[in-house]
Motif scaffolding. Sequence first.
Motif, PDB file in Angstrom:
ATOM      1  N   GLY A 175       0.465  -0.771  -4.607  1.00  0.00           N
ATOM      2  CA  GLY A 175       1.507  -1.364  -5.263  1.00  0.00           C
ATOM      3  C   GLY A 175       0.905  -2.708  -5.454  1.00  0.00           C
ATOM      4  O   GLY A 175      -0.281  -3.242  -5.068  1.00  0.00           O
ATOM      5  N   ILE A 176       1.966  -3.669  -5.526  1.00  0.00           N
ATOM      6  CA  ILE A 176       1.652  -5.100  -5.540  1.00  0.00           C
ATOM      7  C   ILE A 176       1.062  -5.758  -4.248  1.00  0.00           C
ATOM      8  O   ILE A 176       0.430  -6.658  -4.271  1.00  0.00           O
ATOM      9  CB  ILE A 176       3.194  -5.966  -5.745  1.00  0.00           C
ATOM     10  N   ILE A 177       1.051  -5.135  -3.304  1.00  0.00           N
ATOM     11  CA  ILE A 177       0.454  -5.338  -1.878  1.00  0.00           C
ATOM     12  C   ILE A 177      -1.005  -5.424  -2.244  1.00  0.00           C
ATOM     13  O   ILE A 177      -1.866  -6.138  -1.403  1.00  0.00           O
ATOM     14  CB  ILE A 177       0.881  -4.408  -0.874  1.00  0.00           C
ATOM     15  N   ASP A 178      -1.480  -4.648  -3.386  1.00  0.00           N
ATOM     16  CA  ASP A 178      -3.024  -4.806  -3.706  1.00  0.00           C
ATOM     17  C   ASP A 178      -3.403  -6.411  -3.750  1.00  0.00           C
ATOM     18  O   ASP A 178      -4.881  -6.642  -3.515  1.00  0.00           O
ATOM     19  CB  ASP A 178      -3.347  -4.190  -4.867  1.00  0.00           C
ATOM     20  N   LEU A 179      -2.542  -7.062  -4.141  1.00  0.00           N
ATOM     21  CA  LEU A 179      -3.133  -8.521  -4.553  1.00  0.00           C
ATOM     22  C   LEU A 179      -3.202  -9.496  -3.096  1.00  0.00           C
ATOM     23  O   LEU A 179      -3.831 -10.495  -3.088  1.00  0.00           O
ATOM     24  CB  LEU A 179      -1.903  -9.539  -5.365  1.00  0.00           C
ATOM     25  N   LEU A 180      -2.841  -8.882  -1.918  1.00  0.00           N
ATOM     26  CA  LEU A 180      -3.003  -9.621  -0.647  1.00  0.00           C
ATOM     27  C   LEU A 180      -4.325  -9.593  -0.297  1.00  0.00           C
ATOM     28  O   LEU A 180      -5.207  -8.783  -0.445  1.00  0.00           O
ATOM     29  CB  LEU A 180      -2.041  -9.188   0.372  1.00  0.00           C
ATOM     30  N   ASN A 181      -4.566 -10.760   0.297  1.00  0.00           N
ATOM     31  CA  ASN A 181      -5.849 -11.016   1.001  1.00  0.00           C
ATOM     32  C   ASN A 181      -6.120 -10.576   2.363  1.00  0.00           C
ATOM     33  O   ASN A 181      -5.187 -10.278   3.076  1.00  0.00           O
ATOM     34  CB  ASN A 181      -6.535 -12.330   0.991  1.00  0.00           C
ATOM     35  N   ALA A 232      -3.481 -10.748  11.009  1.00  0.00           N
ATOM     36  CA  ALA A 232      -2.495 -10.462  10.480  1.00  0.00           C
ATOM     37  C   ALA A 232      -1.974  -9.071  10.751  1.00  0.00           C
ATOM     38  O   ALA A 232      -2.760  -8.216  11.319  1.00  0.00           O
ATOM     39  CB  ALA A 232      -2.522 -10.508   8.639  1.00  0.00           C
ATOM     40  N   PRO A 233      -0.635  -8.642  10.675  1.00  0.00           N
ATOM     41  CA  PRO A 233      -0.278  -7.396  10.963  1.00  0.00           C
ATOM     42  C   PRO A 233      -0.784  -6.375   9.826  1.00  0.00           C
ATOM     43  O   PRO A 233      -1.152  -6.898   8.605  1.00  0.00           O
ATOM     44  CB  PRO A 233       1.416  -7.389  10.738  1.00  0.00           C
ATOM     45  N   GLY A 234      -0.801  -5.073  10.194  1.00  0.00           N
ATOM     46  CA  GLY A 234      -1.212  -4.090   8.990  1.00  0.00           C
ATOM     47  C   GLY A 234       0.023  -3.753   8.039  1.00  0.00           C
ATOM     48  O   GLY A 234       1.184  -4.170   8.225  1.00  0.00           O
ATOM     49  N   TYR A 235      -0.398  -2.950   7.444  1.00  0.00           N
ATOM     50  CA  TYR A 235       0.875  -2.369   6.455  1.00  0.00           C
ATOM     51  C   TYR A 235       1.705  -1.524   7.334  1.00  0.00           C
ATOM     52  O   TYR A 235       1.408  -0.761   8.483  1.00  0.00           O
ATOM     53  CB  TYR A 235       0.189  -1.498   5.613  1.00  0.00           C
ATOM     54  N   THR A 236       3.132  -1.529   7.123  1.00  0.00           N
ATOM     55  CA  THR A 236       3.998  -0.942   8.016  1.00  0.00           C
ATOM     56  C   THR A 236       4.955   0.137   7.161  1.00  0.00           C
ATOM     57  O   THR A 236       5.648  -0.450   6.315  1.00  0.00           O
ATOM     58  CB  THR A 236       4.998  -1.974   8.473  1.00  0.00           C
ATOM     59  N   PRO A 237       4.721   1.260   7.364  1.00  0.00           N
ATOM     60  CA  PRO A 237       5.530   2.297   6.652  1.00  0.00           C
ATOM     61  C   PRO A 237       6.864   2.187   7.286  1.00  0.00           C
ATOM     62  O   PRO A 237       7.136   2.313   8.456  1.00  0.00           O
ATOM     63  CB  PRO A 237       4.903   3.598   7.350  1.00  0.00           C
ATOM     64  N   SER A 238       7.878   2.228   6.370  1.00  0.00           N
ATOM     65  CA  SER A 238       9.402   2.154   6.693  1.00  0.00           C
ATOM     66  C   SER A 238       9.713   3.524   6.414  1.00  0.00           C
ATOM     67  O   SER A 238       9.954   4.009   5.111  1.00  0.00           O
ATOM     68  CB  SER A 238      10.106   1.146   5.660  1.00  0.00           C
ATOM     69  N   TYR A 239      10.099   4.195   7.182  1.00  0.00           N
ATOM     70  CA  TYR A 239      10.826   5.686   7.325  1.00  0.00           C
ATOM     71  C   TYR A 239      12.303   5.508   6.660  1.00  0.00           C
ATOM     72  O   TYR A 239      12.664   6.369   5.977  1.00  0.00           O
ATOM     73  CB  TYR A 239      10.323   6.311   8.452  1.00  0.00           C
ATOM     74  N   ASN A 240      12.848   4.458   7.020  1.00  0.00           N
ATOM     75  CA  ASN A 240      14.199   4.377   6.584  1.00  0.00           C
ATOM     76  C   ASN A 240      14.493   4.080   5.215  1.00  0.00           C
ATOM     77  O   ASN A 240      15.162   4.826   4.529  1.00  0.00           O
ATOM     78  CB  ASN A 240      15.076   3.305   7.146  1.00  0.00           C
ATOM     79  N   GLU A 241      13.455   3.311   4.560  1.00  0.00           N
ATOM     80  CA  GLU A 241      13.715   2.799   3.276  1.00  0.00           C
ATOM     81  C   GLU A 241      12.662   3.589   2.292  1.00  0.00           C
ATOM     82  O   GLU A 241      12.235   3.387   1.074  1.00  0.00           O
ATOM     83  CB  GLU A 241      13.483   1.393   3.195  1.00  0.00           C
ATOM     84  N   HIS A 242      11.737   4.588   2.839  1.00  0.00           N
ATOM     85  CA  HIS A 242      10.862   5.153   2.216  1.00  0.00           C
ATOM     86  C   HIS A 242       9.820   4.329   1.633  1.00  0.00           C
ATOM     87  O   HIS A 242       9.694   4.566   0.314  1.00  0.00           O
ATOM     88  CB  HIS A 242      11.430   6.354   1.271  1.00  0.00           C
ATOM     89  N   CYS A 256      -0.967 -12.699   3.780  1.00  0.00           N
ATOM     90  CA  CYS A 256      -2.245 -11.769   4.387  1.00  0.00           C
ATOM     91  C   CYS A 256      -1.682 -10.679   5.178  1.00  0.00           C
ATOM     92  O   CYS A 256      -0.584 -10.293   5.467  1.00  0.00           O
ATOM     93  CB  CYS A 256      -3.030 -12.788   5.111  1.00  0.00           C
ATOM     94  N   VAL A 257      -2.476  -9.417   5.055  1.00  0.00           N
ATOM     95  CA  VAL A 257      -2.392  -8.355   5.671  1.00  0.00           C
ATOM     96  C   VAL A 257      -3.654  -8.045   6.121  1.00  0.00           C
ATOM     97  O   VAL A 257      -4.903  -8.342   5.787  1.00  0.00           O
ATOM     98  CB  VAL A 257      -1.938  -7.112   4.678  1.00  0.00           C
ATOM     99  N   LYS A 258      -3.559  -7.239   7.156  1.00  0.00           N
ATOM    100  CA  LYS A 258      -4.937  -6.758   7.855  1.00  0.00           C
ATOM    101  C   LYS A 258      -5.521  -5.319   7.061  1.00  0.00           C
ATOM    102  O   LYS A 258      -4.666  -4.191   7.256  1.00  0.00           O
ATOM    103  CB  LYS A 258      -4.821  -6.330   9.375  1.00  0.00           C
ATOM    104  N   TYR A 259      -6.281  -5.251   6.275  1.00  0.00           N
ATOM    105  CA  TYR A 259      -6.741  -4.113   5.448  1.00  0.00           C
ATOM    106  C   TYR A 259      -7.157  -3.026   6.676  1.00  0.00           C
ATOM    107  O   TYR A 259      -7.064  -1.722   6.289  1.00  0.00           O
ATOM    108  CB  TYR A 259      -7.819  -4.402   4.530  1.00  0.00           C
ATOM    109  N   ASN A 260      -8.228  -3.318   7.304  1.00  0.00           N
ATOM    110  CA  ASN A 260      -8.568  -2.367   8.365  1.00  0.00           C
ATOM    111  C   ASN A 260      -9.187  -3.012   9.663  1.00  0.00           C
ATOM    112  O   ASN A 260      -8.845  -4.280   9.799  1.00  0.00           O
ATOM    113  CB  ASN A 260      -9.949  -1.824   7.630  1.00  0.00           C
ATOM    114  N   THR A 261      -9.669  -2.312  10.650  1.00  0.00           N
ATOM    115  CA  THR A 261      -9.925  -2.874  11.896  1.00  0.00           C
ATOM    116  C   THR A 261     -11.437  -2.681  12.187  1.00  0.00           C
ATOM    117  O   THR A 261     -11.867  -2.343  13.358  1.00  0.00           O
ATOM    118  CB  THR A 261      -8.967  -1.878  13.040  1.00  0.00           C
ATOM    119  N   ASN A 262     -12.032  -2.494  10.950  1.00  0.00           N
ATOM    120  CA  ASN A 262     -13.623  -2.182  11.111  1.00  0.00           C
ATOM    121  C   ASN A 262     -14.405  -3.734  11.648  1.00  0.00           C
ATOM    122  O   ASN A 262     -13.785  -4.607  11.732  1.00  0.00           O
ATOM    123  CB  ASN A 262     -14.154  -1.821   9.845  1.00  0.00           C
TER     124      ASN A 262
END
Length: 623
Positions: A418-424, A429-439, A454-460
């Motif tokens: 989604g809109i997170i695709d725009l982030l560098n 930075a922290p990675g993506y966080t799945p929210s099981y409460n809010e789906h 910013c967000v951490k895309y990967n740990t490579n």
Amino acid sequence: MDNKLQKAIQLFQSKKYTKSLSVLKKINVSKPTYTSLELEGVCLIELKNIKLATIKFEKSLSLSSNLAEKTNAINNLATAYLRLQNWALAAKYLEEVIALEHASSAFEARFNLVKCYYNLSNYERLHFHADKLKTVSGFDTEAYCFKVIALLCLGLYQETIDTLNFMYQHITNYPIEKLILITQLIKENLTSTELDRHISIIEQAFGNQTWVEKLKQPSSTTKQISTDYQFPHIKTSSPEIHSVLTNICEKTIALGGKFVKGLTLIENSGQLSIELQNSDKLQQDAIAISVPLTSIPLLDDFIFTLNGDNLNAFPKALQLNPHANVLMQQFISLYNLTNKIAHWRQTNPLINLNLSDPIINLFTLPISKSHAIQHLSKLSGDELTIKTFFGSREFNYEQKHLEGAKIKVSENRQGLLGIIDLLNHNANAPGYTPSYNEHAIQVKSFTDNNNQLCVKYNTNDPLTTYFVYGYIDQSSMKAISIPLTATLSNGYKIFIDNLPKMNDSNKLDDNIKDLEELYPEYIESNNSNLALSRVVFPDYSNRNSLTRVLTHILNKYINRDTSEYNIKQIDDLVNQLISHIKIANLTHWQEVKNLLIHSQKKLKQYDELLKLCEMNITLYESY
């Protein structure tokens, strides 16, 4: 019984723990037993050296010869990790205690497990174990409180209300500190009607006590969607791009998405980013963007084609998440308006470089056998462009997460963000966080020095990141070794073959799980040979992590059946191995750099390749 061990036991019973420990150390150097190791661990507990005690208990567990000894050793480990507040390891051993003991005798272990899962914010397991204790005298009142906390955090509101109605019948039986916490969660999750009723019942039961009066005051942490979240600003000179970004935000919000105050979506000459002003005023874990799963386009729902540099996405007849159709078309428009495919074709190394070229073959030696490179190297043309383009943007959504959002799937699925695709990307930075409460999939409010969210895309490592994602990540300094064979002074041969993960047999031990990113995907031992799927050198400031990984491997596989090598000897073997790997890789990257510089035909992406060479050389030289 050995006379020395008997003496150690007598000293322990007389509470002379230091003297008992001195005797036990001598026993355990020459001839350790389950009993001597266990007693050494208990002495260390009494002397407050709990971390060292866990090592002794783990060794005693390995020497346990019957169920009673095994159960006792696991109990000791659970108790030690509880005292260290290492909730994850404590939970692991407590689960084993419950599995080994009869349910009737495991109440204390289960209650400690409840506390672990509460501290780990694992609300599913918290609910499971609290529910088991709710009818057990002595544990029931705390169990009901923890159950309600779990239900509120899991978003199971009707069951929450039913459980609260039961508690209201004898509300004074429950601990006040838990009632305060439950009230705060009710403020955040239930309706104002339910909150008013809850506080009214507490007030009737406890009277006008100070803590009750405080509950009646508005909470500063109560979620106020209308004030904490707002429609983001959009900054672009293109009316078409402004319209598309507006549509994406409107549709995301309509499906339950959230944007924290102060966000600005920016497009500048085709480059997309998101700024967040005043992020320092937000709480550390504040959610900046929350994208509901129902708005996530799943890649299996579409057929992708290219018409020149224009990307098309055709919905399939049967889709897993049809709610996201409109958003997918908006993202396709955004990619086309910002010339993403044309830019991708110019910069992606897999599209522009010939992997069979001798220099590139040497360049990709550390990663050439990986699943991603092996698969992508077989593609070409538009298929390669589409696969790499979406491969750099996709996220793996878990089946249970999708099904929680009423998206019926039979396995994990890849989808956009989604809109997170725009982030560098930023490795800090922290990675993506799945929210099981809010789906939903969420990102936190981490910004760089330019206020970019910013967000951490990967740990490579940077080499993998460059070939898979198309950019050099200078914020992540680490390197995968080339394949090699190192012969150690004890005759052991260490093979680093860089083959991808073949099976799940290499289950990571708990005392090394924090270094999973550096640990080989598989390890195979055969006589005096040891095969590792990879060795990763981290930044020199984290060199102790590499030492820990290699020490753990050599202890586990070379000292597996005997304790032939002491700590100093293992340390020496580890240093030998690090030196072998450093020299081989340094020689390799210096050779690749020379070939690049003196090549008669200047390769595409020359500057990027040279930069990666220098990064690897600098890293290995630092060791």
